[in-house]
Design a protein around this motif. Structure first.
Motif, PDB file in Angstrom:
ATOM      1  N   ASN B 181       5.943 -29.151 -19.424  1.00 28.83           N
ATOM      2  CA  ASN B 181       5.162 -30.172 -19.308  1.00 28.83           C
ATOM      3  C   ASN B 181       4.243 -30.088 -18.249  1.00 28.83           C
ATOM      4  OD1 ASN B 181       5.767 -31.513 -21.373  1.00 28.83           O
ATOM      5  ND2 ASN B 181       7.319 -32.937 -20.212  1.00 28.83           N
ATOM      6  N   ASN B 182       4.752 -29.442 -16.939  1.00 29.22           N
ATOM      7  CA  ASN B 182       4.051 -29.267 -15.646  1.00 29.22           C
ATOM      8  C   ASN B 182       2.984 -27.935 -15.887  1.00 29.22           C
ATOM      9  OD1 ASN B 182       5.450 -30.962 -13.749  1.00 29.22           O
ATOM     10  ND2 ASN B 182       6.627 -29.358 -13.132  1.00 29.22           N
ATOM     11  N   ALA B 183       3.341 -27.109 -16.574  1.00 28.73           N
ATOM     12  CA  ALA B 183       2.421 -26.050 -17.127  1.00 28.73           C
ATOM     13  C   ALA B 183       1.403 -26.666 -17.798  1.00 28.73           C
ATOM     14  CB  ALA B 183       3.004 -24.747 -17.660  1.00 28.73           C
ATOM     15  N   ILE B 184       1.732 -27.508 -18.795  1.00 27.95           N
ATOM     16  CA  ILE B 184       0.443 -28.032 -19.684  1.00 27.95           C
ATOM     17  C   ILE B 184      -0.373 -28.650 -18.952  1.00 27.95           C
ATOM     18  CG2 ILE B 184       0.059 -29.494 -21.670  1.00 27.95           C
ATOM     19  CD1 ILE B 184       2.738 -28.324 -22.919  1.00 27.95           C
ATOM     20  N   LYS B 185       0.226 -29.752 -17.761  1.00 25.26           N
ATOM     21  CA  LYS B 185      -0.601 -30.884 -17.336  1.00 25.26           C
ATOM     22  C   LYS B 185      -1.581 -30.105 -16.124  1.00 25.26           C
ATOM     23  CE  LYS B 185       1.901 -34.530 -15.791  1.00 25.26           C
ATOM     24  NZ  LYS B 185       2.979 -35.039 -15.566  1.00 25.26           N
ATOM     25  N   HIS B 186      -0.723 -29.427 -15.335  1.00 24.42           N
ATOM     26  CA  HIS B 186      -1.286 -28.692 -14.033  1.00 24.42           C
ATOM     27  C   HIS B 186      -1.956 -27.454 -14.093  1.00 24.42           C
ATOM     28  CE1 HIS B 186       0.526 -32.138 -12.024  1.00 24.42           C
ATOM     29  NE2 HIS B 186       1.563 -32.160 -12.680  1.00 24.42           N
ATOM     30  N   SER B 187      -1.382 -26.617 -15.026  1.00 24.20           N
ATOM     31  CA  SER B 187      -1.847 -25.227 -14.738  1.00 24.20           C
ATOM     32  C   SER B 187      -3.177 -24.836 -15.537  1.00 24.20           C
ATOM     33  CB  SER B 187      -0.774 -24.156 -14.821  1.00 24.20           C
ATOM     34  OG  SER B 187      -0.773 -24.158 -16.345  1.00 24.20           O
ATOM     35  N   GLU B 188      -3.492 -25.446 -16.303  1.00 23.41           N
ATOM     36  CA  GLU B 188      -4.669 -25.039 -17.239  1.00 23.41           C
ATOM     37  C   GLU B 188      -4.583 -23.673 -17.801  1.00 23.41           C
ATOM     38  OE1 GLU B 188      -8.398 -25.280 -14.692  1.00 23.41           O
ATOM     39  OE2 GLU B 188      -7.688 -27.335 -14.060  1.00 23.41           O
ATOM     40  N   CYS B 189      -3.151 -23.486 -18.448  1.00 29.54           N
ATOM     41  CA  CYS B 189      -3.024 -22.051 -19.125  1.00 29.54           C
ATOM     42  C   CYS B 189      -3.206 -22.157 -20.442  1.00 29.54           C
ATOM     43  CB  CYS B 189      -1.472 -21.871 -18.683  1.00 29.54           C
ATOM     44  SG  CYS B 189      -0.357 -23.006 -19.344  1.00 29.54           S
ATOM     45  N   GLY B 253      -0.895 -17.058 -12.397  1.00 30.85           N
ATOM     46  CA  GLY B 253      -0.021 -18.004 -12.797  1.00 30.85           C
ATOM     47  C   GLY B 253       1.310 -18.372 -12.190  1.00 30.85           C
ATOM     48  N   THR B 254       2.128 -19.037 -12.702  1.00 27.91           N
ATOM     49  CA  THR B 254       3.396 -19.332 -12.067  1.00 27.91           C
ATOM     50  C   THR B 254       4.565 -18.930 -12.626  1.00 27.91           C
ATOM     51  OG1 THR B 254       2.259 -21.296 -11.330  1.00 27.91           O
ATOM     52  CG2 THR B 254       4.668 -21.410 -11.015  1.00 27.91           C
ATOM     53  N   LYS B 255       5.614 -18.330 -12.114  1.00 25.76           N
ATOM     54  CA  LYS B 255       6.642 -18.003 -12.690  1.00 25.76           C
ATOM     55  C   LYS B 255       7.963 -18.888 -12.115  1.00 25.76           C
ATOM     56  CE  LYS B 255       9.583 -14.095 -14.143  1.00 25.76           C
ATOM     57  NZ  LYS B 255      10.051 -12.738 -14.122  1.00 25.76           N
ATOM     58  N   VAL B 256       8.690 -19.593 -12.958  1.00 30.31           N
ATOM     59  CA  VAL B 256       9.910 -19.991 -12.428  1.00 30.31           C
ATOM     60  C   VAL B 256      11.221 -19.650 -13.109  1.00 30.31           C
ATOM     61  CG1 VAL B 256      10.960 -22.367 -12.145  1.00 30.31           C
ATOM     62  CG2 VAL B 256       8.766 -22.394 -11.988  1.00 30.31           C
TER      63      VAL B 256
END
Lengths: 210, 267
Positions: B181-189, B253-256
């Motif tokens: 959800n975070n990726a969809i909402k904040h990352s514009e990926c 991008g982000t990797k968790v």
């Protein structure tokens, strides 16, 4: 060299110990640590000069009496910097002036400047023992918030040294005249206490190392 | 002579007394400090237990609420939508030929809504996660998002899939859900890569996106930012199930990464 003289010599030389400790831990010293090292450097020069004067049969008491003021001022300054209570700090600050005035009074009116002023040492001992107990009392009250182990606190070791030296020699200073007549060798006790004290001061520097 | 002996005795005794006094102070302060360390440790442990209990209740309340919503969607809304479809079918049979196409379109739309509601109901149901396991639940979630088409989720596994304590799996699933959800909402990926790696009793989950990323120092510093992006809640959940969570973010991008060791917690 007999046993007594050897002990006195070792005691005199033991002032090197805190200086060695300070040099070894120099990189870890903060500003206060560097000030303390500087004072111990001055103490060492004074001690060696006093010793040199004695060896050349020159009366070293004038230097010793003046040095008492410097010594008290140094220890009082350390307690002043490490005690939080404002009233006690004020008391310590005024005690420096009081002690200086008393020393001057003593060398003029009680004894000569060329004599050992045991009265000055007794007053100095009383003040500094009280200051160190005050510091320990503060330490025991703040231990709950203290994250550093007490053995890693430099001021803890300096206070231990001050307490041990001045409490251990208190009656020696008090009965100085009588003891000088009865058994001068009892002064070897002062030498032993002095060596231990300087070792404790050395630990106050070394405890900063990991 | 007696006075002289007394004086010497007093001098020696005072030195010994000073030594004992110093020893007493050292021992006393050392014991006091050890006690205070122990006291602080206990205080910290109690706080952690309290936080854990609070989080546990939050998760339970959330699970219960989602279960009820899921049941409501499935039993009630699902039934109503079935009735609506039936009604449309009946109307379609009686309606004139010129509006048959619109009725058929409406029926398809309502059927699509019913399908979506069923998917939502399943994806939020804790029961579903417990029954099908973590991997299937994530697969279901990914399929649902892929079907919408805006973002592509690629799911991969390495090692032999295992089933663990359902309570822990549920928390892990909620964490993955929150990260997606975070990726969809904040990352514009455009793509999200989810990987589950099973090695012995250690499960490593990584969620990576190809979005704009964020400033890592901002994360460590800004509590408000952490709360806003749900990172604080993720950290709390990680602490609750005793797993590690690390964030790596940059321009690509982000990797968790979540690492959970299930040793002694195997179900």
């Amino acid at each position: 060299m007999n046993y007594y003289k050897l002990l006195v010599t070792i005691s005199m030389a033991s002032i090197i110990l805190p200086n060695i400790g300070g040099i070894l831990a120099y990189r870890k010293l903060d500003i206060e640590g560097k000030k303390i090292l500087l004072f111990f450097g001055v103490f060492m020069i004074v001690d060696f000069t006093i010793s040199w004067l004695a060896n050349h049969n020159i009366n070293n008491m004038p230097m010793f009496n003046i040095f008492s003021i410097l010594e008290y001022g140094f220890y009082a300054y350390l307690f002043y910097s490490n005690i939080n209570n404002r009233n006690w700090r004020k008391g310590i600050y005024y005690s420096i002036w009081f002690f200086s005035a008393f020393t001057i009074f003593a060398v003029i009116f009680i004894r000569s400047i060329y004599e050992f002023n045991s009265e000055v040492r007794v007053v100095e001992s009383l003040f500094l023992v009280f200051c160190s107990l005050l510091y320990f009392s503060q330490l025991s009250n703040t231990l709950i918030f203290e994250r550093t182990k007490i053995f890693k606190i430099p001021m803890f070791w300096i206070s231990i040294g001050v307490l041990f030296y001045f409490a251990g020699n208190f009656f020696l200073f008090l009965f100085f005249r009588e003891i000088s007549q009865i058994s001068p060798t009892i002064w070897s006790l002062h030498s032993v206490v002095n060596i231990i004290t300087n070792s404790l001061f050395m630990i106050s520097f070394l405890c900063r190392l990991k | 002579m007696q006075t002289q002996v007394n004086i010497l005795f007093v001098v020696l005794a005072s030195a010994i007394f000073a030594l004992l006094l110093v020893a007493f102070i050292v021992i006393f302060l050392n014991i006091t400090q050890k006690r205070s360390f122990k006291y602080n440790e206990n205080l910290l442990r109690i706080k952690q237990e309290y936080d854990s209990a609070i989080l546990n209740s939050q998760i339970e309340v959330q699970a219960q609420t989602l279960k009820e919503i899921s049941e409501e969607l499935h039993d009630n809304v699902g039934q109503i939508l079935s009735s609506v479809i039936l009604h449309i079918k009946v109307i379609g049979e009686k309606a004139p030929v010129n509006i048959q196409k619109q009725i058929e379109d409406t029926k398809s739309l309502v059927t699509e809504i019913k399908e979506q509601v069923r998917h939502i109901s399943r994806s939020i149901s804790p029961q579903h996660i417990e029954n099908f396991g973590l991997f299937n639940a994530i697969t279901y979630q990914a399929d649902r998002i892929n079907r919408i088409g805006a973002i592509k989720i690629e799911l991969k596994t390495e090692g032999k899939e295992k089933k663990y304590n359902p309570r822990i799996e549920l928390v892990l699933f909620r964490m993955v859900q929150e990260l997606i959800n975070n990726a969809i909402k904040h990352s514009e990926c455009e793509n999200i890569y989810v990987k589950l790696n099973y090695v012995n009793e250690v499960l490593t989950i990584s969620v990576k996106d190809d979005g704009k990323g964020f400033d890592e120092t901002e994360i460590l510093r800004d509590r408000q930012f952490r709360d806003g992006t749900g990172l604080h809640s993720l950290e709390n959940k990680a602490k609750f199930i005793n797993c590690s969570i690390t964030f790596n973010s940059g321009e690509k991008g982000t990797k968790v990464t979540i690492i959970k060791d299930f040793e002694n917690e195997y179900y």
